[in-house]
Design an enzyme around this catalytic site. Sequence first.
Site, PDB file in Angstrom:
ATOM      1  N   GLU A 186      54.666  51.966  25.431  1.00  0.00           N
ATOM      2  CA  GLU A 186      53.850  52.011  24.218  1.00  0.00           C
ATOM      3  C   GLU A 186      54.459  51.059  23.196  1.00  0.00           C
ATOM      4  O   GLU A 186      55.677  51.053  22.995  1.00  0.00           O
ATOM      5  CB  GLU A 186      53.828  53.445  23.671  1.00  0.00           C
ATOM      6  CG  GLU A 186      52.936  53.654  22.477  1.00  0.00           C
ATOM      7  CD  GLU A 186      52.906  55.105  22.016  1.00  0.00           C
ATOM      8  OE1 GLU A 186      51.910  55.509  21.409  1.00  0.00           O
ATOM      9  OE2 GLU A 186      53.900  55.822  22.274  1.00  0.00           O
ATOM     10  N   GLU A 207      52.040  64.777  28.479  1.00  0.00           N
ATOM     11  CA  GLU A 207      51.794  63.370  28.172  1.00  0.00           C
ATOM     12  C   GLU A 207      53.072  62.587  28.444  1.00  0.00           C
ATOM     13  O   GLU A 207      54.159  63.007  28.033  1.00  0.00           O
ATOM     14  CB  GLU A 207      51.378  63.167  26.721  1.00  0.00           C
ATOM     15  CG  GLU A 207      51.145  61.688  26.378  1.00  0.00           C
ATOM     16  CD  GLU A 207      50.664  61.465  24.962  1.00  0.00           C
ATOM     17  OE1 GLU A 207      49.939  62.339  24.440  1.00  0.00           O
ATOM     18  OE2 GLU A 207      51.021  60.423  24.373  1.00  0.00           O
TER      19      GLU A 207
END
Length: 249
Positions: A144, A139
């Site tokens: 974010e 990932e």
Amino acid sequence: MHLLGAYSLLLAAASCASAVRTIIPKTSFDSQANFDADWAYNYPWGTDHNGGARMDKGQVKFSNGMATLTAKKVTGQKDATHGGKQIKINYLSGAISAKEHFTVARGGGYDFSGEFKATTAKGTWPAFWLTAVEGWPPEIDMAEWKGSGKISFNTFNTSSVLSWKDVNYATPDQFHSIKCEVRDINQRDVSVKFYMDGSLVTTQVGGNFFGKAMYLIINLQMEGSSGSPGPSSDTLYQVRNLEVLSYNP
């Protein structure tokens, strides 16, 4: 310089140029037809994940080359399930995922870039990320925002072995350019370079990411890791000039 030497350099430059392929062009949000060629609605696995928003295609709109994901407060939704836990759904929101899977090949890699206008308010969780098609990890959170006033850049090698960099995000009401360069290092690991507004923020390593297919996801999750309660008014997350280039041989 000898003519032969100059010719060799030209051939090398042409070879490098031909090795770059556009996987997702900057025009993919120009129309529904363009979108459908490269993207699908929701997460690759469905409408729910790890927060208080359920994804719904009606919360994704296109206009003038820009995608807008909108989270709105709702009631009466069935709980989501994630990690064996029930999660109350308080929002309908938007997610899109690329139809292409991204696998770093020997000597290759990708550039993922775009311009993003993302909120940092408590209870809002926009993201621009890559995650494993089979199993987990890899990932790479290319950008974010988790309701803290900061932007995060993360690489997960396992749930407990990860690299992260949090940077203050002073003007969430403006577009910021994000770029992530993912490259093969040794046919086992990949380097991950994160850029914001043209400046290198951090370089991380994805251990054993080589050769593993990844999904590309853009989504506006809510609550969860970004805190609660989230806002009662609509929350917008906007993306433009999104582009993916492949450097795989």
